[in-house]
Design a protein around this motif. Structure first.
Motif, PDB file in Angstrom:
ATOM      1  N   PHE A 221       1.035  -1.575   0.001  1.00 46.67           N
ATOM      2  CA  PHE A 221      -0.030   0.402   0.071  1.00 46.67           C
ATOM      3  C   PHE A 221       0.624   1.211  -0.255  1.00 46.67           C
ATOM      4  CE2 PHE A 221      -2.497   3.212   2.187  1.00 46.67           C
ATOM      5  CZ  PHE A 221      -3.756   2.992   1.302  1.00 46.67           C
ATOM      6  N   ASP A 222       2.368   1.572   0.762  1.00 49.11           N
ATOM      7  CA  ASP A 222       2.954   2.434   0.565  1.00 49.11           C
ATOM      8  C   ASP A 222       3.563   2.346  -0.530  1.00 49.11           C
ATOM      9  OD1 ASP A 222       2.195   2.580   3.134  1.00 49.11           O
ATOM     10  OD2 ASP A 222       3.551   1.327   4.228  1.00 49.11           O
ATOM     11  N   LYS A 223       3.876   2.011  -1.084  1.00 47.64           N
ATOM     12  CA  LYS A 223       4.486   1.969  -2.769  1.00 47.64           C
ATOM     13  C   LYS A 223       2.810   2.859  -3.534  1.00 47.64           C
ATOM     14  CE  LYS A 223       7.690  -2.136  -2.722  1.00 47.64           C
ATOM     15  NZ  LYS A 223       8.598  -1.473  -2.578  1.00 47.64           N
ATOM     16  N   LEU A 224       1.666   2.845  -3.067  1.00 44.13           N
ATOM     17  CA  LEU A 224       0.976   4.253  -4.604  1.00 44.13           C
ATOM     18  C   LEU A 224       1.378   5.164  -4.418  1.00 44.13           C
ATOM     19  CD1 LEU A 224      -2.225   2.467  -2.926  1.00 44.13           C
ATOM     20  CD2 LEU A 224      -1.176   2.217  -5.581  1.00 44.13           C
ATOM     21  N   ASN A 225       1.485   5.638  -5.751  1.00 46.17           N
ATOM     22  CA  ASN A 225       1.400   7.017  -6.179  1.00 46.17           C
ATOM     23  C   ASN A 225       0.255   7.916  -5.134  1.00 46.17           C
ATOM     24  OD1 ASN A 225       4.032   6.836  -7.199  1.00 46.17           O
ATOM     25  ND2 ASN A 225       2.463   6.506  -9.350  1.00 46.17           N
ATOM     26  N   PRO A 226       0.711   8.812  -4.991  1.00 47.78           N
ATOM     27  CA  PRO A 226      -1.012   9.877  -4.482  1.00 47.78           C
ATOM     28  C   PRO A 226      -2.150   9.819  -6.021  1.00 47.78           C
ATOM     29  CG  PRO A 226       1.530  11.241  -4.170  1.00 47.78           C
ATOM     30  CD  PRO A 226       1.489  10.450  -5.372  1.00 47.78           C
ATOM     31  N   ASN A 227      -2.927  10.124  -5.128  1.00 48.81           N
ATOM     32  CA  ASN A 227      -3.803   9.138  -5.714  1.00 48.81           C
ATOM     33  C   ASN A 227      -4.452   7.622  -6.588  1.00 48.81           C
ATOM     34  OD1 ASN A 227      -5.725  11.693  -5.784  1.00 48.81           O
ATOM     35  ND2 ASN A 227      -3.669  12.769  -7.001  1.00 48.81           N
ATOM     36  N   SER A 255      -4.184  11.179  -0.391  1.00 48.32           N
ATOM     37  CA  SER A 255      -6.015  10.391  -1.483  1.00 48.32           C
ATOM     38  C   SER A 255      -5.725   8.987  -1.907  1.00 48.32           C
ATOM     39  CB  SER A 255      -5.857  11.273  -2.346  1.00 48.32           C
ATOM     40  OG  SER A 255      -6.152  12.675  -1.400  1.00 48.32           O
ATOM     41  N   MET A 256      -4.500   7.864  -1.005  1.00 48.42           N
ATOM     42  CA  MET A 256      -4.923   6.865  -1.610  1.00 48.42           C
ATOM     43  C   MET A 256      -6.288   5.965  -1.408  1.00 48.42           C
ATOM     44  SD  MET A 256      -0.599   5.863  -1.262  1.00 48.42           S
ATOM     45  CE  MET A 256      -0.583   5.630  -0.023  1.00 48.42           C
ATOM     46  N   SER A 257      -6.110   4.706  -1.918  1.00 50.84           N
ATOM     47  CA  SER A 257      -6.932   4.191  -1.898  1.00 50.84           C
ATOM     48  C   SER A 257      -7.052   2.882  -1.923  1.00 50.84           C
ATOM     49  CB  SER A 257      -8.493   4.101  -3.318  1.00 50.84           C
ATOM     50  OG  SER A 257      -8.663   5.905  -3.713  1.00 50.84           O
ATOM     51  N   PHE A 258      -8.052   2.311  -0.898  1.00 49.76           N
ATOM     52  CA  PHE A 258      -8.264   0.982  -0.778  1.00 49.76           C
ATOM     53  C   PHE A 258      -9.211  -0.049  -1.238  1.00 49.76           C
ATOM     54  CE2 PHE A 258      -8.628  -3.557   1.574  1.00 49.76           C
ATOM     55  CZ  PHE A 258      -7.793  -4.094   1.026  1.00 49.76           C
ATOM     56  N   ALA A 259      -8.996  -1.423  -1.490  1.00 52.19           N
ATOM     57  CA  ALA A 259     -10.512  -1.876  -2.007  1.00 52.19           C
ATOM     58  C   ALA A 259     -10.500  -3.336  -2.067  1.00 52.19           C
ATOM     59  CB  ALA A 259     -11.274  -1.122  -3.136  1.00 52.19           C
ATOM     60  N   THR A 260     -11.610  -3.778  -1.902  1.00 51.13           N
ATOM     61  CA  THR A 260     -11.802  -5.704  -2.559  1.00 51.13           C
ATOM     62  C   THR A 260     -12.449  -5.710  -3.689  1.00 51.13           C
ATOM     63  OG1 THR A 260     -13.119  -5.360  -0.911  1.00 51.13           O
ATOM     64  CG2 THR A 260     -11.155  -5.806   0.277  1.00 51.13           C
ATOM     65  N   PHE A 261     -11.902  -6.692  -3.989  1.00 50.73           N
ATOM     66  CA  PHE A 261     -12.583  -7.299  -5.309  1.00 50.73           C
ATOM     67  C   PHE A 261     -12.965  -8.435  -5.496  1.00 50.73           C
ATOM     68  CE2 PHE A 261     -13.078  -9.073  -9.598  1.00 50.73           C
ATOM     69  CZ  PHE A 261     -14.194  -8.630  -9.579  1.00 50.73           C
ATOM     70  N   SER A 262     -14.255  -9.149  -5.458  1.00 52.53           N
ATOM     71  CA  SER A 262     -14.541 -10.796  -6.024  1.00 52.53           C
ATOM     72  C   SER A 262     -15.842 -10.359  -7.344  1.00 52.53           C
ATOM     73  CB  SER A 262     -15.854 -11.034  -4.486  1.00 52.53           C
ATOM     74  OG  SER A 262     -16.336 -12.170  -4.952  1.00 52.53           O
ATOM     75  N   ALA A 263     -15.446 -11.333  -8.007  1.00 51.64           N
ATOM     76  CA  ALA A 263     -16.019 -11.780  -9.258  1.00 51.64           C
ATOM     77  C   ALA A 263     -17.799 -11.702  -8.626  1.00 51.64           C
ATOM     78  CB  ALA A 263     -15.933 -12.721  -9.661  1.00 51.64           C
TER      79      ALA A 263
END
Length: 320
Positions: A221-227, A255-263
């Motif tokens: 998560f820390d490797k994300l760019n802004p946004n 302003s970083m985002s985290f989400a889960t995804f399930s088909a």
């Protein structure tokens, strides 16, 4: 017919080959003589007992996707399905069998130029890869990191990101040999499992697709760019640490985002459309599948042992 069930939760040796009566399709269902059965990471999680709290019990038959030929149909299903080569989603179980039952709405005809083994390597994985990138709002020109890229979901995500115009596609994997194979599929940077390595790799990423989760998720998560956006599409490494939410709030100003995804959240027509397109693309050689090994159904224990040791690149396929 022969089937593979969980005798006892735990290591692969808890799986057992059993005999069951041949099934009969109910209304809205088809019966498929299986030629290929996909072995997925969720199968290993269920077998281990890690998902017992979700209602899985000993005696459960593993497997969620099969390919083969329709041999019978239930009431309300067109007789023209009989004799057709298909891929099918059987649900969260019922796939490790010689004859599988599936609802007709979860059955997709296969083009002549794709094998059953390739179909079960791509069927579910391709949908997760496609909609996982969409869930991350990936657009051309962005940088993408695929964590855990050596499995079938990761391999397809790498290809779709590259085909979709990613500026960079970085991958984490366990060896230089796997890294070379992933480069052939579209990766531009190869990192080790911790996310290190690759001196010319981007300092940050616009999108992280995480198939692993587990204790090391916050570091990615820390490797994300802004946004930037991180989407977890799997939890083969277990859940993230309890403090993961605080890690996100510590980066509030980026302003970083985290989400889960399930088909499971994608309506059936959408899944069907993507599978149909991807099967056609694979038949044309535009989308590549990687079958690690074909094993007889009776060797499901060996298949899961190989999964547990991390030696699988792509997908193991069982054949009745």
């Amino acid at each position: 017919m022969k089937a593979v069930a969980i005798r006892t939760f735990g290591p692969p040796e808890g799986l057992a080959v059993i005999d069951l009566p041949a099934p009969t399709p109910a209304a809205g269902q088809v019966l498929i003589e299986t030629e290929a059965i996909g072995v997925g990471g969720v199968d290993a999680l269920i077998r281990s007992g890690a998902l017992a709290s979700y209602g899985f019990e000993e005696g459960h038959i593993l497997g969620s996707e099969v390919a083969g030929t329709v041999t019978a149909v239930g009431d309300g299903v067109a007789a023209s399905w009989v004799g057709r080569r298909v891929w099918a989603f059987t649900g969260v179980g019922g796939g490790y069998v010689e004859s599988a039952i599936a609802p007709v709405e979860e059955v997709v005809p296969l083009p002549a130029n794709i094998s059953p083994a390739d179909a079960v390597t791509l069927g579910n994985s391709g949908v997760v890869a496609h909609f996982g990138l969409a869930h991350a709002h990936f657009v051309p020109g962005e940088s993408v990191l695929v964590r855990g890229a050596a499995g079938s979901i990761g391999i397809t995500t790498v290809q779709l990101a590259a085909r979709g115009g990613a500026d960079a596609v970085a991958v984490t994997t366990s060896s230089a040999e796997r890294g070379d194979r992933l480069r052939e599929l579209g990766a531009t940077h190869v990192l080790d499992r911790s996310g290190d390595g690759g001196e010319d790799a981007p300092a940050g990423y616009d999108v992280v697709i995480d198939i692993i989760a587990g204790a090391d998720m916050p570091a990615f998560f820390d490797k994300l760019n802004p946004n930037g956006r991180m989407v977890a599409v799997g939890i083969v490494g277990g859940p993230p640490p309890a403090g993961f939410g605080m890690r996100m709030f510590e980066a509030f100003r980026k302003s970083m985002s985290f989400a889960t995804f399930s088909a499971d959240t994608v309506p059936e027509p959408g899944r069907r459309a993507v599978r149909t397109e991807q099967f056609a693309a694979a038949g044309r050689g535009e989308l590549h599948t990687v079958v690690h090994e074909l094993l007889p159904l009776e060797q499901a224990v060996l298949a899961h042992q190989k999964m547990d040791t991390g030696e699988v690149f792509g997908r193991i396929v069982l054949t009745p």
